[in-house]
Design a protein around this motif. Sequence first.
Motif, short mmCIF file in Angstrom:
data_model
loop_
_atom_site.label_atom_id
_atom_site.label_comp_id
_atom_site.label_asym_id
_atom_site.label_seq_id
_atom_site.Cartn_x
_atom_site.Cartn_y
_atom_site.Cartn_z
N SER A 183 -3.08 8.59 -5.32
CA SER A 183 -2.86 7.52 -4.36
C SER A 183 -3.20 6.18 -5.00
CB SER A 183 -3.69 7.75 -3.10
OG SER A 183 -3.34 8.97 -2.47
N PHE A 184 -2.80 5.11 -4.36
CA PHE A 184 -3.09 3.79 -4.90
C PHE A 184 -4.58 3.49 -4.77
CE2 PHE A 184 1.46 3.35 -3.86
CZ PHE A 184 1.91 2.93 -5.11
N GLU A 185 -5.14 2.96 -5.84
CA GLU A 185 -6.56 2.63 -5.84
C GLU A 185 -6.82 1.39 -4.98
OE1 GLU A 185 -7.34 2.03 -9.93
OE2 GLU A 185 -7.03 4.14 -10.50
N PRO A 186 -8.03 1.27 -4.42
CA PRO A 186 -8.34 0.10 -3.58
C PRO A 186 -8.14 -1.22 -4.31
CG PRO A 186 -10.01 1.80 -3.29
CD PRO A 186 -9.13 2.26 -4.41
N GLY A 187 -8.49 -1.27 -5.60
CA GLY A 187 -8.28 -2.51 -6.35
C GLY A 187 -6.81 -2.87 -6.49
N LEU A 189 -4.42 -2.10 -4.30
CA LEU A 189 -3.97 -2.57 -2.99
C LEU A 189 -4.45 -3.98 -2.70
CD1 LEU A 189 -4.56 0.72 -0.96
CD2 LEU A 189 -2.40 -0.14 -1.87
N GLU A 190 -5.69 -4.28 -3.08
CA GLU A 190 -6.22 -5.63 -2.87
C GLU A 190 -5.44 -6.65 -3.69
OE1 GLU A 190 -10.35 -5.54 -3.77
OE2 GLU A 190 -10.88 -4.23 -2.08
N LEU A 191 -5.08 -6.28 -4.91
CA LEU A 191 -4.32 -7.20 -5.75
C LEU A 191 -2.91 -7.41 -5.20
CD1 LEU A 191 -4.74 -8.84 -8.31
CD2 LEU A 191 -3.86 -6.91 -9.64
N LEU A 192 -2.31 -6.35 -4.68
CA LEU A 192 -0.98 -6.49 -4.09
C LEU A 192 -1.00 -7.37 -2.85
CD1 LEU A 192 0.40 -2.84 -4.40
CD2 LEU A 192 1.21 -4.84 -5.63
N GLN A 193 -2.08 -7.34 -2.12
CA GLN A 193 -2.18 -8.17 -0.92
C GLN A 193 -2.20 -9.65 -1.24
OE1 GLN A 193 -5.66 -6.16 1.02
NE2 GLN A 193 -4.36 -6.19 2.85
N THR A 194 -2.65 -10.01 -2.44
CA THR A 194 -2.66 -11.41 -2.85
C THR A 194 -1.33 -11.85 -3.44
OG1 THR A 194 -3.47 -10.88 -5.09
CG2 THR A 194 -5.12 -11.21 -3.36
N ILE A 213 3.21 5.82 0.74
CA ILE A 213 4.06 4.95 1.54
C ILE A 213 3.27 4.32 2.67
CG2 ILE A 213 4.85 6.94 2.89
CD1 ILE A 213 6.76 3.66 2.13
N VAL A 214 2.36 5.07 3.26
CA VAL A 214 1.52 4.52 4.33
C VAL A 214 0.60 3.43 3.79
CG1 VAL A 214 -0.18 5.08 6.11
CG2 VAL A 214 1.64 6.71 5.58
N GLN A 215 0.07 3.65 2.58
CA GLN A 215 -0.77 2.63 1.96
C GLN A 215 0.00 1.34 1.71
OE1 GLN A 215 -2.10 5.19 -1.42
NE2 GLN A 215 -4.18 4.57 -0.81
N LEU A 216 1.22 1.47 1.23
CA LEU A 216 2.02 0.27 0.94
C LEU A 216 2.40 -0.48 2.22
CD1 LEU A 216 4.40 1.59 -1.86
CD2 LEU A 216 2.51 -0.01 -2.13
N LEU A 217 2.77 0.26 3.24
CA LEU A 217 3.18 -0.39 4.48
C LEU A 217 2.04 -1.18 5.12
CD1 LEU A 217 5.44 2.37 6.08
CD2 LEU A 217 6.14 0.27 4.93
N PRO A 243 0.03 2.41 15.08
CA PRO A 243 1.44 2.22 14.72
C PRO A 243 1.60 1.11 13.68
CG PRO A 243 1.17 2.35 17.10
CD PRO A 243 -0.20 2.25 16.52
N PHE A 244 2.66 1.23 12.89
CA PHE A 244 2.99 0.19 11.93
C PHE A 244 3.17 -1.12 12.68
CE2 PHE A 244 6.39 -1.89 9.29
CZ PHE A 244 5.53 -2.28 8.27
N ALA A 245 2.43 -2.13 12.27
CA ALA A 245 2.28 -3.33 13.11
C ALA A 245 3.39 -4.35 12.95
CB ALA A 245 0.93 -3.99 12.79
N TYR A 246 4.34 -4.13 12.07
CA TYR A 246 5.33 -5.16 11.79
C TYR A 246 6.73 -4.66 12.13
CZ TYR A 246 1.19 -6.49 9.19
OH TYR A 246 -0.11 -6.76 8.84
N ALA A 247 7.59 -5.59 12.51
CA ALA A 247 8.94 -5.25 12.98
C ALA A 247 9.92 -5.24 11.82
CB ALA A 247 9.39 -6.25 14.05
N LEU A 248 10.67 -4.16 11.71
CA LEU A 248 11.70 -4.04 10.68
C LEU A 248 13.06 -4.45 11.23
CD1 LEU A 248 10.76 -0.54 9.18
CD2 LEU A 248 10.19 -2.78 8.24
N THR A 249 13.92 -4.92 10.32
CA THR A 249 15.29 -5.23 10.69
C THR A 249 16.28 -4.23 10.09
OG1 THR A 249 15.53 -6.73 8.80
CG2 THR A 249 14.80 -7.69 10.90
#
Length: 426
Positions: A183-187, A189-194, A213-217, A243-249
């Motif tokens: 799985s993706f490491e916490p570091g 994911l934190e870097l991707l968030q920036t 996929i859940v981690q990325l979303l 639930p996934f908090a964002y709306a997809l198109t």
Amino acid sequence: MGLFNFLRFWMRSPRPHQVFFDLAVAPLSPEFCAISRVPRVPARGIPLEVVLDILETVCYDDGAIDAEFLRTCSLVCKSWSLPAQKLLFRRIQLCSQAAYNSFVYAVDRSTERGGILGDSVVQMRVVLDNNQPGPLRQACFARAVTLCPNLRELSLALYGCGEPGNDIVGSPALERMRRPAPSFEPGTLELLQTGPPITSLHFSNWSDNDQSIVQLLDILPSLKSLSITGKTPHLSPGLTQPPFAYALTRMRMNCQLEPSLDFLEWLLHTSSQANSLCAIELDREPSLDMLDYLTKNHMESLQELAIPSCTTSEHATAVIRCRSLRQLRMERPSTSTIPAVFRQLPMGIQHLAFGMDQNTPLQTLIEVVKTRDELERITVNAWDKGNSHRQLSALKMACAFRGVDLRITNDVRVHRAMVRGTNLLC
């Protein structure tokens, strides 16, 4: 003096002739001068704006980038180098650590050129595969994303690692998806968030990891378009996941097994409330439960629908339920359901794509062409002697009379590319 002597005397007697040549040139009218004036290339060469427009037209003509052409153009002269490299860096592919090192060197933001090239990246394709020599590390993938502030489309392929000695090249897809992947490491994911606001994600999972996929979303709040292929995603049993908090198109699914309704409800809960989901593309034939769930919950907002087939009256009912459709694609519809679907197409339909054989009923489609004023294009994939259909000529005449663009192909891959290249969403 005989006759012949007279002629001989007459021919020998030269007669002077006066010839005059007027070499004066008549003045030309100003209108003629303006028309005949030949445009001259500036001393500095072709304007850079024209060069850039030519390069964009040529290298993106078929939707795929011509990297070799752009590399050649970047070596023509100094003034062409940077514009060609900017186009070349719009779509980046990182499959190894060596490719990452070269990319980081090229987009070094301590240099002016590096900053420009980093800003040019819009699409990035990343492969995380520990089976390959020198694989790309997770942390390096995250840092590459942060170096591209204008990155909007991310394609990520995740491969599991086979056990030493047991990794067989060319093994079936189901066998490959049983390989473990971290799985993706916490570091990471934190870097991707920036990083930049990613709006489109294509995730291809060829491992047994179903949490990636859940981690990325969870860290992509700007996501609008999602495509999932490979292993079927599902939620961890026993865990309460909000639930996934964002709306997809847009959503596309091409999984080995159909995702559960629980996962779809988790993924599209916010989209259903916001009426935001405009496009659904299913590469594999969905069950009636899945198609019924999607069309019932998103029939008001759905404008594009793509399904492989429509074989039963229940499937046809689910399709007809969507009254806001602008684009419909059915690759192999049943001859029994085509009349019902075509007859009840919404008045706002703009693009219709379907597969056709020699027995496909086209009379209903001809009536659609005559009665749907918004219809702009029909894309047909002809198979099993579909090109010799007895009503094909009538369809061509109806489209020509109504100004509808009719395109016919015999390759399903070309058919899909033609449809995907005409998104009607704003």
